[in-house]
Each structure stands twice: as structure tokens, then as C-alpha cells.
Design an enzyme around this catalytic site. Structure first.
Site, mmCIF file in Angstrom:
data_model
loop_
_atom_site.group_PDB
_atom_site.id
_atom_site.type_symbol
_atom_site.label_atom_id
_atom_site.label_comp_id
_atom_site.label_asym_id
_atom_site.label_seq_id
_atom_site.Cartn_x
_atom_site.Cartn_y
_atom_site.Cartn_z
ATOM 1 N N GLU A 41 -13.693 -8.544 -13.650
ATOM 2 C CA GLU A 41 -13.313 -8.528 -12.233
ATOM 3 C C GLU A 41 -12.806 -7.161 -11.803
ATOM 4 O O GLU A 41 -13.059 -6.727 -10.688
ATOM 5 C CB GLU A 41 -12.285 -9.614 -11.914
ATOM 6 C CG GLU A 41 -12.838 -11.040 -11.920
ATOM 7 C CD GLU A 41 -14.079 -11.220 -11.033
ATOM 8 O OE1 GLU A 41 -14.268 -10.458 -10.070
ATOM 9 O OE2 GLU A 41 -14.872 -12.132 -11.320
ATOM 10 N N TYR A 124 -8.832 -10.671 -3.443
ATOM 11 C CA TYR A 124 -10.101 -11.063 -4.048
ATOM 12 C C TYR A 124 -9.924 -11.365 -5.538
ATOM 13 O O TYR A 124 -10.234 -12.464 -6.012
ATOM 14 C CB TYR A 124 -11.171 -9.970 -3.853
ATOM 15 C CG TYR A 124 -12.293 -10.160 -4.836
ATOM 16 C CD1 TYR A 124 -13.209 -11.177 -4.639
ATOM 17 C CD2 TYR A 124 -12.364 -9.404 -6.001
ATOM 18 C CE1 TYR A 124 -14.201 -11.427 -5.575
ATOM 19 C CE2 TYR A 124 -13.347 -9.647 -6.934
ATOM 20 C CZ TYR A 124 -14.255 -10.652 -6.718
ATOM 21 O OH TYR A 124 -15.212 -10.898 -7.647
ATOM 22 N N ASP A 142 -15.349 -12.063 -1.480
ATOM 23 C CA ASP A 142 -15.843 -10.691 -1.646
ATOM 24 C C ASP A 142 -16.928 -10.435 -0.610
ATOM 25 O O ASP A 142 -17.157 -11.260 0.278
ATOM 26 C CB ASP A 142 -16.364 -10.489 -3.078
ATOM 27 C CG ASP A 142 -17.693 -11.193 -3.302
ATOM 28 O OD1 ASP A 142 -18.005 -12.124 -2.530
ATOM 29 O OD2 ASP A 142 -18.413 -10.807 -4.239
#
Length: 333
Positions: A41, A124, A142
DNA sequence: TGTCCACGTCT
DNA sequence: AAGACGTGGAC
């Protein structure tokens, strides 16, 4: 703002048949799950899957676990991140791993509020991790997800309140309790079907209810604002094919990285005896840099500078500097 | 070759 | 809250 009441079922069905194999997608109970998800991520912030994959594989080869990462040096981590860009992410990742190990028993905190206090984790990434690691009912909004809903509603992204949209559609989105899958499925769907350019509307499982597909005047997402800047780059070089670099630049970007001397106003620098090599454009994030490249053969260089080979280096060198290497190399051909 | 587009976090 | 922060790919 009404959304197809079986959207989550449709997307998950599509996902089951079309998901990609990605190296960070490990089993639900794998001990690597948190580390792999955290790392991927961070890498996926502002960077596409295709670019991330080789970096992820290389990174996990060097740093096998969250713990071993957490006791590594910033220098090592940056060198492994070299070329991926947005180097603050690498620093944040290291700081984040240290905090997780030291303050949270190597586990992810359970709330968005706590998780967002970790360096480099915003809305996010926080939501993504809560969903992916703990199967919590969240959605990571996103660029893909924004585009998907923007199309479904045929409404501009900046006119959609995503928090509200998710809240109003909880029953729809989380009824399967496959929350971790749904987080990924939405993004995967945005990346593969509801693409920015040439979306696969004709074969899309949502075409019956998608307002973008139905409408004639199709909305486009907003452009990024570019800022133009003019920089003069002065490179000391020597006969050994070396270039002098410094970390002490007054220019804001790439702070604390190895760069030649960079001056905004060429007249404020004594530029006699410097030879003009060429002018070129070097876009960096939202900056549009117009570079005038100068060079000078020198034996003595300022104390702040050190010599570096134009070829390979142990230190981390950003692509901005590597482009300069490439230009300077032409002098030796 | 140059230009535009794709991708979140922090201050 | 606008600006800083990178790189790769398509055309």
C-alpha cells in the site's frame, strides 16, 4: 445518489473471475499479511501496480519481515526504493514499521483514528489496511474508486461526497461480509474495466445501471495543475568521469538528496567559465521544470560537494540526478 | 523528441 | 488549502 442495490455482488462476482495474481495477495491467515499489505500500500500510493511489482519483490527479498525492516537503516531502505519515486514514502514506511513494532506489538491498530497517526498513512491507506488486514467494513477511496463512482453516477469526482456515499450504501457494500475482497475488487475493477481511457463499457457488468454509459455528454476527470519553474544546474565534472553532488541545495524539491548545484536565477551565480550543455524539460510530480544544464571541468570543488561516479553508486540517486548523469555522459563519448 | 496522463500524503 | 513530492507510459 442512488446506486445499484446489488453493486457489491456484481463487482465481487467480476473480481472472482478476473482478479490478478499479485505478490502481496497472500492467504488470509498468512503471517506475512500485515507486512506485505503495508509495504504494497505504501508503494501503491501514487504508483501503478505494474511499476510496483518488481520493486515489491526486490524489497521483500532484502527485508523479509516487518521486524527486520524496522531495524534497517534509512540509507539501505532508500537504496532499495531507488527509482520508485516519492522517496518520502520510503522514509515514512521505515518510521511506520518502527512504530508498529515498538508501540503496537507488531500489529496494526484497530481504528482509523489510531492508524492515521502512523507516518505516511492517510485516509486511503488507513482504510485499505483496515479492510484488507481485518476485513473491516471500509472502502479505500483511491483514484480508481473515485472514477468508478463518478462514472456510475455520471457526476464529477469533486462533486461527490464519498464519505456520505459509503455511509448511505453500507447495506449494499458490506452485506456479503467479504470486506477485504471488496476493497480490492473495487480498485481492481477501476484499473481493469472502468479505466481512465477507453473503459470496457460494452462488457461491463454494471452497464445496465451506469449513468456514464447511458449518457451522451460524458464527464471527464479533472486535470492536475502544473507549475512551471526554471532551474539552472551547474555540474562540476572531472576526467575520471565523476560528477560533484551535494545534499545542500537551497531548492526545495528532492530535499536531502544528492544533486548538483541548482540555482533558480542564473545571474545570482558566478557562471563565468561554465559551459552550457543543453536545455531540457524534467517534469517532477506537479512541477514542470525547465532545466538549463551547465558543466565545468574542475579539480577543486566546494566543501559541501563530493565526487560520484557517473556509472554505479552505493548511494541512492534520484532519477532527476540520473538524467543529468546521462546528459553529462555524452561529453565522454 | 516533447507533452500529457496515471497514481495519495503532508503541511 | 494549495503546493510539494517522482516516475513510467502513451502518443
Amino acid at each position: 445518489m442512488h446506486i445499484n442495490p446489488i453493486l457489491s455482488k456484481k463487482i465481487l462476482a467480476w473480481y472472482d473471475n478476473n482478479k490478478r495474481k499479485l505478490p502481496w495477495r497472500v492467504g488470509k491467515k498468512s503471517p506475512k499479511k500485515l507486512y506485505y499489505r503495508l509495504l504494497s500500500e505504501f508503494m501503491l500510493q501514487q504508483t501503478q501496480v505494474k511499476t510496483v511489482i518488481p520493486y515489491f519483490n526486490n524489497f521483500t527479498k532484502k527485508f523479509k519481515t516487518l521486524k527486520s525492516l524496522s531495524i534497517s537503516s534509512e540509507r539501505e531502505v532508500l537504496k532499495t526504493w531507488e527509482g520508485l519515486g516519492y522517496y518520502r514514502r520510503a522514509r515514512n514506511l521505515l518510521a511506520c514499521s518502527k512504530k508498529l513494532v515498538r508501540d503496537h506489538g507488531s500489529r496494526l491498530p484497530y481504528s482509523l483514528e489510531k492508524i492515521k497517526k502512523l507516518p505516511g498513512i492517510g485516509d486511503y491507506t488507513g482504510n485499505a489496511l483496515l479492510g484488507l488486514v481485518y476485513n473491516m467494513p471500509t472502502i479505500a477511496v483511491d483514484g480508481n474508486v473515485k472514477r468508478v463512482f463518478s462514472r456510475i453516477l455520471n457526476k464529477e469526482e469533486n462533486k461527490i461526497n464519498f464519505e456520505n456515499l459509503i455511509d448511505k450504501n453500507k447495506k449494499n457494500f458490506f452485506k456479503t461480509n467479504r470486506n477485504a475482497d471488496f476493497v480490492e475488487a473495487l480498485m481492481e475493477f477501476g484499473a481493469l474495466v472502468c479505466k481512465p481511457k477507453d473503459p470496457n463499457c460494452l462488457t461491463c457488468c454494471l452497464k445496465k445501471t451506469c449513468k456514464y454509459f447511458k449518457s451522451k455528454n460524458k464527464i471527464r476527470s479533472s486535470k492536475r495543475k502544473m507549475i512551471r519553474k526554471n532551474y539552472n544546474v551547474f555540474c562540476y565534472i572531472n576526467k575520471k568521469k565523476q560528477i560533484a553532488l551535494t545534499k545542500e541545495n537551497k531548492i526545495g524539491f528532492l530535499k536531502n538528496f544528492y544533486l548538483p548545484t541548482i540555482i533558480e536565477d542564473a545571474n545570482s551565480f558566478n557562471n563565468r567559465n561554465w559551459k552550457f550543455l543543453k536545455n531540457y524539460q524534467n517534469p517532477i510530480s506537479n512541477l514542470k521544470l525547465n532545466i538549463n544544464l551547465y558543466y565545468k571541468f574542475a579539480k577543486r570543488i566546494p566543501q559541501s560537494h563530493n565526487w560520484y561516479s557517473l556509472e554505479k553508486n552505493k548511494e541512492f540517486i534520484p532519477s532527476f540526478t540520473k538524467k543529468i548523469f546521462k546528459q553529462i555522459s555524452t561529453l565522454f563519448k
